[in-house]
Design a protein around this motif. Structure first.
Motif, mmCIF file in Angstrom:
data_model
loop_
_atom_site.group_PDB
_atom_site.id
_atom_site.type_symbol
_atom_site.label_atom_id
_atom_site.label_comp_id
_atom_site.label_asym_id
_atom_site.label_seq_id
_atom_site.Cartn_x
_atom_site.Cartn_y
_atom_site.Cartn_z
ATOM 1 N N HIS A 186 0.862 -1.182 0.000
ATOM 2 C CA HIS A 186 0.000 0.000 0.000
ATOM 3 C C HIS A 186 0.900 1.233 0.000
ATOM 4 N N ARG A 187 0.616 2.181 -0.900
ATOM 5 C CA ARG A 187 1.447 3.378 -0.979
ATOM 6 C C ARG A 187 1.324 4.184 0.309
ATOM 7 N N LYS A 188 2.407 4.859 0.665
ATOM 8 C CA LYS A 188 2.448 5.686 1.864
ATOM 9 C C LYS A 188 2.131 7.129 1.484
ATOM 10 N N VAL A 189 1.343 7.773 2.316
ATOM 11 C CA VAL A 189 0.993 9.170 2.111
ATOM 12 C C VAL A 189 1.195 9.920 3.421
ATOM 13 N N ILE A 190 1.371 11.231 3.292
ATOM 14 C CA ILE A 190 1.572 12.070 4.469
ATOM 15 C C ILE A 190 0.813 13.370 4.262
ATOM 16 N N ARG A 191 0.325 13.918 5.342
ATOM 17 C CA ARG A 191 -0.391 15.189 5.295
ATOM 18 C C ARG A 191 0.409 16.218 6.076
#
Length: 126
Positions: free
Chosen positions: A38-43
């Motif tokens: 699963h791709r990693k995302v950041i806010r």
């Protein structure tokens, strides 16, 4: 003088945040072919009291994984399918370019604030 150091802090926090984003994009690209990845995302958020950019926690993109048909793959089920990753290379490349441009903009701001501070010190020495 306080405004100049504040500008340096803002630019540095932005550069740090974009560097972290670029690191996650590179991890996603490196694992694009990893089954079940699963791709990693950041806010990013601006801290209310300081105004600095703060990175939120790294989260996994919970969108559906791509089903890949490969009956010879060791992870394939009885129908010959296995779960691939949800990394879209077009999105990752776009995110990388956006992070790079944001980093460069913060770098220019940092450099301008540094030059202004240096000019101020030269004026004070006279």
């Amino acid at each position: 003088m306080n405004d100049l150091t504040t500008s340096l802090s803002f630019a540095a926090s932005g550069m740090e945040a974009q560097a972290m984003r670029l690191r996650l994009v590179s991890e996603n690209i490196a694992n694009a072919d990893t089954p079940g990845y699963h791709r990693k995302v950041i806010r990013f958020d601006a801290a209310m009291e300081t105004g600095l950019v703060e990175a939120g926690p790294v989260q996994l993109d919970r969108s559906d994984l791509i089903r890949v048909y490969d009956p010879g793959h060791p992870l394939a089920d009885a129908n010959g399918y296995y779960d691939g990753s949800n990394v879209d290379m077009v999105i990752e490349i776009a995110d990388a370019r956006e992070a790079q441009r944001s980093y460069e903009a913060n770098l220019r701001l940092f450099d301008q604030a540094r030059q202004m501070t240096q000019s101020l010190f030269e004026l004070l020495r006279r």
